[in-house]
Design a protein around this motif. Structure first.
Motif, PDB file in Angstrom:
ATOM      1  N   LEU A 288      -2.552 -10.510  27.588  1.00 17.24           N
ATOM      2  CA  LEU A 288      -2.603 -10.195  29.011  1.00 17.24           C
ATOM      3  C   LEU A 288      -2.460  -8.694  29.258  1.00 17.24           C
ATOM      4  O   LEU A 288      -1.603  -8.049  28.644  1.00 17.24           O
ATOM      5  CB  LEU A 288      -1.459 -10.906  29.749  1.00 17.24           C
ATOM      6  N   PRO A 289      -3.239  -8.106  30.186  1.00 10.17           N
ATOM      7  CA  PRO A 289      -3.007  -6.721  30.587  1.00 10.17           C
ATOM      8  C   PRO A 289      -1.670  -6.596  31.329  1.00 10.17           C
ATOM      9  O   PRO A 289      -1.196  -7.558  31.927  1.00 10.17           O
ATOM     10  CB  PRO A 289      -4.178  -6.420  31.537  1.00 10.17           C
ATOM     11  N   ASN A 290      -1.092  -5.405  31.302  1.00 10.00           N
ATOM     12  CA  ASN A 290       0.139  -5.158  32.074  1.00 10.00           C
ATOM     13  C   ASN A 290      -0.172  -4.360  33.333  1.00 10.00           C
ATOM     14  O   ASN A 290       0.639  -3.596  33.822  1.00 10.00           O
ATOM     15  CB  ASN A 290       1.185  -4.423  31.218  1.00 10.00           C
ATOM     16  N   PHE A 291      -1.370  -4.570  33.870  1.00 13.34           N
ATOM     17  CA  PHE A 291      -1.786  -3.811  35.057  1.00 13.34           C
ATOM     18  C   PHE A 291      -2.748  -4.660  35.875  1.00 13.34           C
ATOM     19  O   PHE A 291      -3.079  -5.799  35.512  1.00 13.34           O
ATOM     20  CB  PHE A 291      -2.434  -2.487  34.657  1.00 13.34           C
ATOM     21  N   GLY A 292      -3.190  -4.089  36.991  1.00 10.23           N
ATOM     22  CA  GLY A 292      -4.036  -4.859  37.897  1.00 10.23           C
ATOM     23  C   GLY A 292      -3.212  -5.963  38.542  1.00 10.23           C
ATOM     24  O   GLY A 292      -2.031  -5.787  38.840  1.00 10.23           O
TER      25      GLY A 292
ATOM     26  N   LYS B 233       7.552 -10.381  36.960  1.00  4.39           N
ATOM     27  CA  LYS B 233       7.878 -11.772  37.301  1.00  4.39           C
ATOM     28  C   LYS B 233       6.678 -12.681  37.036  1.00  4.39           C
ATOM     29  O   LYS B 233       6.825 -13.773  36.464  1.00  4.39           O
ATOM     30  CB  LYS B 233       8.286 -11.852  38.774  1.00  4.39           C
ATOM     31  N   LEU B 234       5.483 -12.242  37.440  1.00  6.68           N
ATOM     32  CA  LEU B 234       4.291 -13.050  37.213  1.00  6.68           C
ATOM     33  C   LEU B 234       4.020 -13.219  35.719  1.00  6.68           C
ATOM     34  O   LEU B 234       3.706 -14.331  35.255  1.00  6.68           O
ATOM     35  CB  LEU B 234       3.085 -12.415  37.900  1.00  6.68           C
ATOM     36  N   LEU B 235       4.142 -12.146  34.951  1.00  5.80           N
ATOM     37  CA  LEU B 235       3.918 -12.250  33.515  1.00  5.80           C
ATOM     38  C   LEU B 235       4.914 -13.209  32.863  1.00  5.80           C
ATOM     39  O   LEU B 235       4.556 -13.988  31.972  1.00  5.80           O
ATOM     40  CB  LEU B 235       4.012 -10.869  32.865  1.00  5.80           C
ATOM     41  N   SER B 236       6.160 -13.178  33.311  1.00  2.88           N
ATOM     42  CA  SER B 236       7.149 -14.096  32.730  1.00  2.88           C
ATOM     43  C   SER B 236       6.834 -15.534  33.122  1.00  2.88           C
ATOM     44  O   SER B 236       7.009 -16.459  32.308  1.00  2.88           O
ATOM     45  CB  SER B 236       8.569 -13.711  33.155  1.00  2.88           C
TER      46      SER B 236
ATOM     47  N   CYS C  11       2.758 -14.792  23.249  1.00  2.00           N
ATOM     48  CA  CYS C  11       2.343 -14.139  24.492  1.00  2.00           C
ATOM     49  C   CYS C  11       2.453 -12.638  24.272  1.00  2.00           C
ATOM     50  O   CYS C  11       3.549 -12.112  24.040  1.00  2.00           O
ATOM     51  CB  CYS C  11       3.222 -14.579  25.659  1.00  2.00           C
ATOM     52  N   PHE C  12       1.321 -11.958  24.336  1.00  2.94           N
ATOM     53  CA  PHE C  12       1.272 -10.529  24.063  1.00  2.94           C
ATOM     54  C   PHE C  12       0.674  -9.802  25.263  1.00  2.94           C
ATOM     55  O   PHE C  12      -0.218 -10.315  25.937  1.00  2.94           O
ATOM     56  CB  PHE C  12       0.432 -10.261  22.810  1.00  2.94           C
ATOM     57  N   ILE C  13       1.183  -8.601  25.512  1.00  2.93           N
ATOM     58  CA  ILE C  13       0.698  -7.809  26.639  1.00  2.93           C
ATOM     59  C   ILE C  13       0.257  -6.432  26.162  1.00  2.93           C
ATOM     60  O   ILE C  13       0.534  -6.028  25.035  1.00  2.93           O
ATOM     61  CB  ILE C  13       1.770  -7.680  27.746  1.00  2.93           C
ATOM     62  N   TRP C  14      -0.436  -5.728  27.061  1.00  3.10           N
ATOM     63  CA  TRP C  14      -0.856  -4.368  26.761  1.00  3.10           C
ATOM     64  C   TRP C  14       0.312  -3.406  27.028  1.00  3.10           C
ATOM     65  O   TRP C  14       1.295  -3.768  27.672  1.00  3.10           O
ATOM     66  CB  TRP C  14      -2.031  -3.974  27.644  1.00  3.10           C
TER      67      TRP C  14
ATOM     68  N   VAL D 227       2.955  -2.403  35.292  1.00  4.80           N
ATOM     69  CA  VAL D 227       4.352  -2.735  35.036  1.00  4.80           C
ATOM     70  C   VAL D 227       4.745  -2.196  33.660  1.00  4.80           C
ATOM     71  O   VAL D 227       3.940  -2.207  32.726  1.00  4.80           O
ATOM     72  CB  VAL D 227       4.599  -4.261  35.126  1.00  4.80           C
ATOM     73  N   ASP D 228       5.958  -1.709  33.542  1.00  7.26           N
ATOM     74  CA  ASP D 228       6.447  -1.228  32.254  1.00  7.26           C
ATOM     75  C   ASP D 228       6.453  -2.384  31.256  1.00  7.26           C
ATOM     76  O   ASP D 228       6.998  -3.459  31.533  1.00  7.26           O
ATOM     77  CB  ASP D 228       7.868  -0.680  32.410  1.00  7.26           C
ATOM     78  N   PRO D 229       5.857  -2.190  30.074  1.00  7.06           N
ATOM     79  CA  PRO D 229       5.749  -3.305  29.136  1.00  7.06           C
ATOM     80  C   PRO D 229       7.088  -3.806  28.622  1.00  7.06           C
ATOM     81  O   PRO D 229       7.252  -5.005  28.359  1.00  7.06           O
ATOM     82  CB  PRO D 229       4.892  -2.734  27.998  1.00  7.06           C
ATOM     83  N   TRP D 230       8.073  -2.917  28.488  1.00  7.81           N
ATOM     84  CA  TRP D 230       9.350  -3.338  27.927  1.00  7.81           C
ATOM     85  C   TRP D 230      10.173  -4.110  28.954  1.00  7.81           C
ATOM     86  O   TRP D 230      10.869  -5.064  28.608  1.00  7.81           O
ATOM     87  CB  TRP D 230      10.100  -2.124  27.383  1.00  7.81           C
TER      88      TRP D 230
END
Length: 292
Positions: free
Chosen positions: A7-11, A17-20, A34-37, A49-52
């Motif tokens: 998943l991208p961490n933007f847009g 919260k949505l990514l979680s 589950c991996f993000i940019w 969103v900050d990836p960490w």
């Protein structure tokens, strides 16, 4: 074969919260990761969103799936800060973190590199990455560590706690195939995350086979090693599902990461795929044709 979502961490996904929430849905549906940019800003103005922070939210929402950022450009990170972040995530996730490394792509290098005084020279980035890795490994150990390089210096310090995973957090290294240098580097670690040039109509499977041969020759073995393929979503009800995935398993791929992008990269980040439809695909579970 293990199956992850990517998943991208933007847009529209620039929201921790949505990514979680999505990661929680993925775990319930049987995905393995589950991996993000890892981006700071994009050339097209969009929420980021900050990836960490996002990975911390994902870690506390899930219990089983592997997590991580694919990949972090080490040349624009302070390795001691990154050591704190990664060890903290390793512990909060109970040892589920995978650490992805890379030089950072050339696209967006103005807004993400030049605008903040970071180097765009790939050779210098590579040197910084090698030094940063030495610092990370030393600080991850929880033992007295000092370092003096061209770019980074650490006077004797002890970072506690050490990594929960031992001997260390797994490292996957990315690169653009057929460039060999990134994959000589990747062969030293625990996994390879290749990007392929498909603009010339080249076959990703053929390129993957070449990459796997190169890694096997360089390492001498693929034992305990991960080969990651970033794949477009495949229809779950397709009669060709096995035909699409089994050749990659036979080629040596161990992670099939479906690229779940609700944005179209060629049209200025317009919404192309509603979030709810994307979540419905994730709820169908991975396109599993091999054993776990």
């Amino acid at each position: 074969m293990k199956y992850g979502i990517y998943l991208p961490n933007f847009g529209s996904l620039g929201n921790a919260k949505l990514l979680s929430d999505i990661a929680g849905e993925a775990e319930k549906a049987g995905w393995d990761g589950c991996f993000i940019w890892d981006h700071l800003v994009r050339s097209i103005v969009a929420p980021v969103v900050d990836p960490w922070v996002a990975l911390a939210a994902i870690a506390v929402r899930t219990e089983r799936i592997k997590i991580g950022a694919l990949v972090t450009p080490l040349a624009r990170r302070r390795p001691w800060k990154l050591a704190r972040e990664t060890v903290s995530l390793d512990h909060i996730s109970n040892g589920r973190l995978i650490f992805g490394i890379g030089l950072g792509g050339s696209s967006g290098q103005t807004v993400e590199w030049e605008n903040f005084g970071e180097t765009v020279d790939l050779h210098e980035r590579a040197e910084k990455m090698e030094e940063a890795l030495e610092v990370l490994l030393g600080l991850w150990s929880g033992k007295p560590f000092s370092f003096k390089g061209r770019y980074f210096e650490v006077k004797e310090s002890i970072f506690l706690p050490p990594t929960l995973q031992q001997p260390r957090i797994p490292i996957w290294a990315a690169g653009n195939w057929p460039h060999k240098a990134p994959f000589r580097r990747a062969a030293k670690w625990d996994g390879a995350v290749p990007l392929f040039n498909l603009q010339e109509g080249q076959d990703p499977l053929a390129q993957m086979k070449e990459l796997v041969r190169f890694i096997r020759t360089t390492r001498g073995s693929l034992d305990n090693y991960e080969i990651v393929y970033g794949a477009p979503p495949v229809p779950r009800n397709s009669d060709r599902l096995k035909e699409m995935i089994l050749p990659f398993i036979e080629a040596g791929v161990t992670w099939w990461n479906e690229q779940i992008y609700p944005i179209h990269f060629g049209k200025g980040w317009e919404e192309e795929w509603p979030i709810e439809e994307m979540i419905q695909l994730i709820r169908q579970g991975p396109p599993r044709v091999g054993s776990r």
